[in-house]
Design an enzyme around this catalytic site. Structure first.
Site, mmCIF file in Angstrom:
data_model
loop_
_atom_site.group_PDB
_atom_site.id
_atom_site.type_symbol
_atom_site.label_atom_id
_atom_site.label_comp_id
_atom_site.label_asym_id
_atom_site.label_seq_id
_atom_site.Cartn_x
_atom_site.Cartn_y
_atom_site.Cartn_z
ATOM 1 N N TRP A 21 0.842 -1.216 0.000
ATOM 2 C CA TRP A 21 0.000 0.000 0.000
ATOM 3 C C TRP A 21 0.875 1.263 0.000
ATOM 4 O O TRP A 21 0.736 2.136 -0.887
ATOM 5 C CB TRP A 21 -0.925 -0.025 1.223
ATOM 6 C CG TRP A 21 -1.756 1.191 1.463
ATOM 7 C CD1 TRP A 21 -1.928 2.259 0.622
ATOM 8 C CD2 TRP A 21 -2.545 1.474 2.629
ATOM 9 N NE1 TRP A 21 -2.780 3.180 1.204
ATOM 10 C CE2 TRP A 21 -3.175 2.725 2.431
ATOM 11 C CE3 TRP A 21 -2.786 0.790 3.825
ATOM 12 C CZ2 TRP A 21 -4.021 3.302 3.385
ATOM 13 C CZ3 TRP A 21 -3.630 1.363 4.762
ATOM 14 C CH2 TRP A 21 -4.237 2.606 4.538
ATOM 15 N N TYR A 60 -4.243 1.288 -4.801
ATOM 16 C CA TYR A 60 -3.079 1.886 -4.123
ATOM 17 C C TYR A 60 -2.295 2.766 -5.106
ATOM 18 O O TYR A 60 -1.609 2.271 -6.003
ATOM 19 C CB TYR A 60 -2.145 0.815 -3.537
ATOM 20 C CG TYR A 60 -2.777 -0.060 -2.464
ATOM 21 C CD1 TYR A 60 -3.899 0.347 -1.745
ATOM 22 C CD2 TYR A 60 -2.241 -1.304 -2.142
ATOM 23 C CE1 TYR A 60 -4.469 -0.463 -0.760
ATOM 24 C CE2 TYR A 60 -2.794 -2.111 -1.152
ATOM 25 C CZ TYR A 60 -3.911 -1.676 -0.479
ATOM 26 O OH TYR A 60 -4.471 -2.482 0.493
HETATM 27 N N1 LIG Z 1 -7.608 -4.882 2.571
HETATM 28 C C1 LIG Z 1 -7.546 -3.689 3.115
HETATM 29 O O1 LIG Z 1 -8.562 -2.969 3.223
HETATM 30 C C2 LIG Z 1 -6.218 -3.211 3.617
HETATM 31 C C3 LIG Z 1 -6.145 -2.091 4.476
HETATM 32 C C4 LIG Z 1 -4.904 -1.739 4.987
HETATM 33 C C5 LIG Z 1 -3.773 -2.464 4.620
HETATM 34 N N2 LIG Z 1 -3.855 -3.510 3.747
HETATM 35 C C6 LIG Z 1 -2.661 -4.300 3.335
HETATM 36 O O2 LIG Z 1 -1.882 -4.635 4.473
HETATM 37 C C7 LIG Z 1 -0.572 -4.124 4.335
HETATM 38 C C8 LIG Z 1 0.017 -3.789 5.684
HETATM 39 O O3 LIG Z 1 -0.745 -2.844 6.364
HETATM 40 P P1 LIG Z 1 -0.198 -1.390 6.702
HETATM 41 O O4 LIG Z 1 0.862 -1.040 5.733
HETATM 42 O O5 LIG Z 1 -1.387 -0.534 6.873
HETATM 43 O O6 LIG Z 1 0.327 -1.500 8.169
HETATM 44 P P2 LIG Z 1 1.512 -2.143 9.006
HETATM 45 O O7 LIG Z 1 2.097 -3.287 8.334
HETATM 46 O O8 LIG Z 1 0.909 -2.284 10.342
HETATM 47 O O9 LIG Z 1 2.538 -0.908 9.045
HETATM 48 C C9 LIG Z 1 3.336 -0.609 7.955
HETATM 49 C C10 LIG Z 1 4.049 0.693 8.182
HETATM 50 O O10 LIG Z 1 4.796 0.665 9.374
HETATM 51 C C11 LIG Z 1 6.047 1.274 9.192
HETATM 52 N N3 LIG Z 1 7.061 0.221 9.348
HETATM 53 C C12 LIG Z 1 7.153 -0.941 8.662
HETATM 54 N N4 LIG Z 1 8.188 -1.664 9.074
HETATM 55 C C13 LIG Z 1 8.766 -0.963 10.038
HETATM 56 C C14 LIG Z 1 9.895 -1.207 10.846
HETATM 57 N N5 LIG Z 1 10.601 -2.306 10.720
HETATM 58 N N6 LIG Z 1 10.238 -0.253 11.757
HETATM 59 C C15 LIG Z 1 9.491 0.865 11.883
HETATM 60 N N7 LIG Z 1 8.425 1.154 11.146
HETATM 61 C C16 LIG Z 1 8.056 0.241 10.231
HETATM 62 C C17 LIG Z 1 6.070 1.846 7.795
HETATM 63 O O11 LIG Z 1 5.582 3.190 7.847
HETATM 64 P P3 LIG Z 1 6.607 4.410 7.640
HETATM 65 O O12 LIG Z 1 7.233 4.164 6.320
HETATM 66 O O13 LIG Z 1 5.784 5.615 7.728
HETATM 67 O O14 LIG Z 1 7.595 4.347 8.739
HETATM 68 C C18 LIG Z 1 5.069 0.969 7.097
HETATM 69 O O15 LIG Z 1 4.518 1.581 5.966
HETATM 70 C C19 LIG Z 1 -0.739 -2.936 3.363
HETATM 71 O O16 LIG Z 1 0.472 -2.583 2.726
HETATM 72 C C20 LIG Z 1 -1.756 -3.508 2.404
HETATM 73 O O17 LIG Z 1 -1.126 -4.404 1.490
HETATM 74 C C21 LIG Z 1 -5.071 -3.892 3.269
#
Ligand SMILES: NC(=O)c1ccc[n+]([C@@H]2O[C@H](COP(=O)([O-])OP(=O)(O)OC[C@H]3O[C@@H](n4cnc5c(N)ncnc54)[C@H](OP(=O)(O)O)[C@@H]3O)[C@@H](O)[C@H]2O)c1
Length: 315
Positions: A21, A60
């Protein structure tokens, strides 16, 4: 990395999937500016270091994420399981609208195939329920695309038990993609047990609550056009409560030499219904840290300790 089977007779997915995303770049729900070269590097790092699947969506970056994914896996596409989603389209003014009509799903599938530069999508998912279209019509179209070989497996996202039951009556739902994190647990009581019982794979999104539980989150550092500014989890009073919880979890993670973000991912993966956690990353460094969470197994004593702190946080 550990693998689990995605639903009944499904493929083996690594317990961490790459979430694409944030790499979509600026749009209505963008995460601020991105560097496509960094994104390609992060995806290739993920694949070279054990992650075997990627989750993206047509919406996205209004197609940008899919294009970057297609570019990143060029030359080794068959090594990677690619999941994408349909049913959210640009209304022409930069606003995403839900549209699960058969016509839209078919058109979107063709566009996603082109952007991903592939002949088939491994997992095609309906992104959100659409109250304007009978779910049987949308799901029937998904099953038809599967029959035609354009997609290998079909699944849904953000669906409740009632909708899952309606779909299951006409054809198997391979997977559900729900939100799930230590502070977002509304799918835990009914939906996850239903999936477990009916052999529907569960690939949970936002295990670190969009980075809030990473252990490094600092609101002052995110871009002014980052969607998180508009989200209730990132506003008071929830923000302070969540960051307070992070501090309480830190010593538990530190005992195993892990970060709070890795603990949040391991906590999500502890649920027996879970196949894999989709973890977003924008850099290879973040990705490397997230991969390490795939082998982090929490003991029951730790789970009880964490759950007590979550309950006390009052989120
Ligand atoms: N189906 C749906 O409706 C839906 C909704 C939401 C998400 N998704 C999917 O789920 C995936 C994951 O969810 P998400 O991206 O919302 O949340 P997440 O995995 O909870 O958080 C990801 C974010 O956390 C930060 N991060 C990642 N690794 C890190 C690390 N090692 N240390 C510090 N910060 C870190 C980054 O943000 P920064 O770059 O700002 O630091 C990253 O973009 C999405 O990419 C998407 O594919 C689907």
């Amino acid at each position: 990395m550990n693998k689990r089977t995605l639903g009944k007779n499904g493929p083996e997915l690594t317990v961490i999937g790459f979430g694409a995303w944030a790499i979509g770049g600026p749009w209505q729900f963008g995460w601020g500016p991105v560097n496509d070269d960094e994104s390609v590097k992060a995806i290739q790092f993920a694949v070279n270091n054990g992650i075997n699947w990627i989750d993206t969506a047509a919406v996205y970056g209004f197609g940008h994420s899919e294009k970057v994914v297609g570019k990143a896996v060029k030359g080794f596409r068959e090594k990677v399981f690619i999941a994408t989603k349909c049913g959210m389209v640009n209304d022409g003014t930069g606003t995403a609208l839900i549209n699960n009509s058969p016509e839209s799903i078919r058109n979107e599938c063709e566009e996603s195939l082109k952007r991903l530069d592939t002949d088939y999508i491994d997992l095609y998912q309906i992104h959100w329920p659409d109250p304007k279209v009978p779910v049987e019509e949308s799901w029937g179209t998904m099953l038809q695309l599967q029959k035609e070989g354009k997609v290998r497996y079909v699944g849904v996202s953000n669906f409740n038990v009632e909708l899952l039951e309606k779909c299951m009556k006409i054809g198997r739902v391979q997977s559900l993609q729900p939100p799930y994190s230590p502070i977002r647990r509304e799918y835990e009581e009914k939906v996850l047990p239903y999936c477990l019982e009916n052999e529907i794979g569960v690939i949970a999104y936002s295990p670190m609550q969009a980075g809030l539980l990473s252990g490094k989150f600092d609101k002052s550092k995110i871009a002014s056009d980052d969607w998180r500014h508009k989200n209730p989890y990132f506003k008071e009073p929830v923000l302070s409560k969540a960051l307070g919880l992070v501090e309480k979890l830190r010593p538990i993670a530190a005992r195993s030499g892990k970060s709070v973000g890795q603990l949040a991912i391991a906590w999500v993966l502890n649920n027996p219904a879970l196949t894999s956690a989709i973890v977003g990353a924008r850099t290879d460094i973040q990705c490397g840290q997230n991969i390490e969470a795939g082998d982090y197994i929490l003991s029951q004593v730790e789970i009880d300790e964490i759950n007590k702190l979550i309950n006390e946080a009052g989120l």
